[in-house]
Design an enzyme around this catalytic site. Sequence first.
Site, short mmCIF file in Angstrom:
data_model
loop_
_atom_site.label_atom_id
_atom_site.label_comp_id
_atom_site.label_asym_id
_atom_site.label_seq_id
_atom_site.Cartn_x
_atom_site.Cartn_y
_atom_site.Cartn_z
N ASP A 114 -15.90 -45.01 -24.87
CA ASP A 114 -14.53 -44.33 -25.50
C ASP A 114 -14.51 -43.04 -24.80
O ASP A 114 -13.36 -41.95 -25.23
CB ASP A 114 -14.49 -44.47 -27.05
N HIS B 18 -24.34 -45.18 -29.44
CA HIS B 18 -24.11 -46.58 -29.19
C HIS B 18 -25.22 -47.18 -30.00
O HIS B 18 -26.33 -46.90 -29.86
CB HIS B 18 -23.82 -47.10 -27.80
#
Length: 428
Positions: free
Chosen positions: A364, A307
């Site tokens: 996700d 991320h």
Amino acid sequence: MSKKAELKVGDKSYDLPIIEGTENEQGIDIAKLRGESGLITLDPGFKNTGSTKSAITFLDGEKGILRYRGYAIEDLAENSTFIEVSYLLIYGELPTPEQLTKFENEIKFHTLVHEDIKTILEGFPSNSHPMGVLSSLVTSLTAFYPESLDPNRSADKVNLSIIRILAKMPTFAAWAYKNEVGHPVNYPDNNLNYCSNFLKMMFALPAEDYEVDPVIANALDKLLILHADHEQNCSTSTVRIVGSSQASLYASISAGINALWGPLHGGANSAVINMLENIQKDGGDTKKWMAKAKDKDDPFRLMGFGHRVYKNFDPRAKIIKKAADDVLQKLGVNDPILDIAKGLEEVALNDDYFVERKLYPNVDFYSGIIYRALGIPVDMFTVMFALGRLPGWIAQWKEMRENHEPIGRPRQIYTGQGERKYVSVNDR
Ligand code: CMC
């Protein structure tokens, strides 16, 4: 005295103000630097560039903190509803019972879409990707509500556009799916809550009764809360930058949907499932796939890992991992790819490559497994993300507009040819 940074370039120095946020985050304000020095700052991908001051979402990537309007994501996911969180993000405070009822009723009043939108939908071939259909239908609202194009309309009228898009997005999302599978569309059922109405429009078939399973509706509600805002990510920055040209709310949200679509952003949830299925078909050897992810000559990346901002853990991923276990258990689903996902996570969390680069599972990684258990097809996963992110996009667009932010227009360092003379085609 307010803090300053000093920048020295050659024998000149420039004082740059330091801006502090509520949580003591600090940023050097370079807005006047070019005027004073001719210098710009260069930061491809905006990895270390603040584009705005915002009062909506606080995120501390090092500590794994995410708060909407000051409320911890863990608290909201456990105790709130998506509609209440939408109100909080858009209007800044949790609603009173009366405000919440009014908000819900207003949304229900606008769930139906103009019949001509069905004609637009029918123009798309079956099998069209639902994200493309969704963004097109959202843009089409500018044609049905042309007054939304007026950048100077009153706050009440802006609010009506906000309610309309919140109300119609589940209808569009369900219809985009119906188009993909070639089935007739269902109309909204305003006796149901936001998620149940969406599920019924998506799954009900003409010849069958359809009862919404509350386990499924509640799980979806929680997932939408977890996706509702995430400060200045790729799609939200897109919404703000499109809106900064005074484009309408519908045009800005449609642009955000397209930005979300890519596999490095919201498209990662579908990519994770495709990846896990490939690993399963390949015999489930997680170590082999980890080696591919680390090999710089191999384009494969471990989807759902890493991320831009979280360098410790993604707090949403923690909640989703637990929710995946709960939902699968409640629905009696035994999905072998959940075991593959857990195996991959374990290997990655103990692998030097991933540890050094601070790569952790993101939102996700497990969300696709829940969507799959809820019966939602892979192509629709990113549409689910868009449904969840909608109140965040709206809140950020509204804040940008209310703060009268200037048009977004980055600078560049030019690296092309110097000036040269045109040579006509016959002389080349
Ligand atoms: N698998 C393997 N290596 C990775 C991965 C990954 N998933 N993510 C980053 N790296 C490596 C990358 O190769 C680089 O290595 P090196 O320093 O040796 O060149 C290093 O880690 C830093 O990566 P980066 O691409 O410079 O980091 P970024 O901040 O630009 O990218 C990211 C962040 C999310 C795009 C990236 O981690 C990624 O591609 N992850 C997979 C896609 C994904 O899951 N996206 C969903 C993000 S969360 C939901 C959302 O908000 O959209």
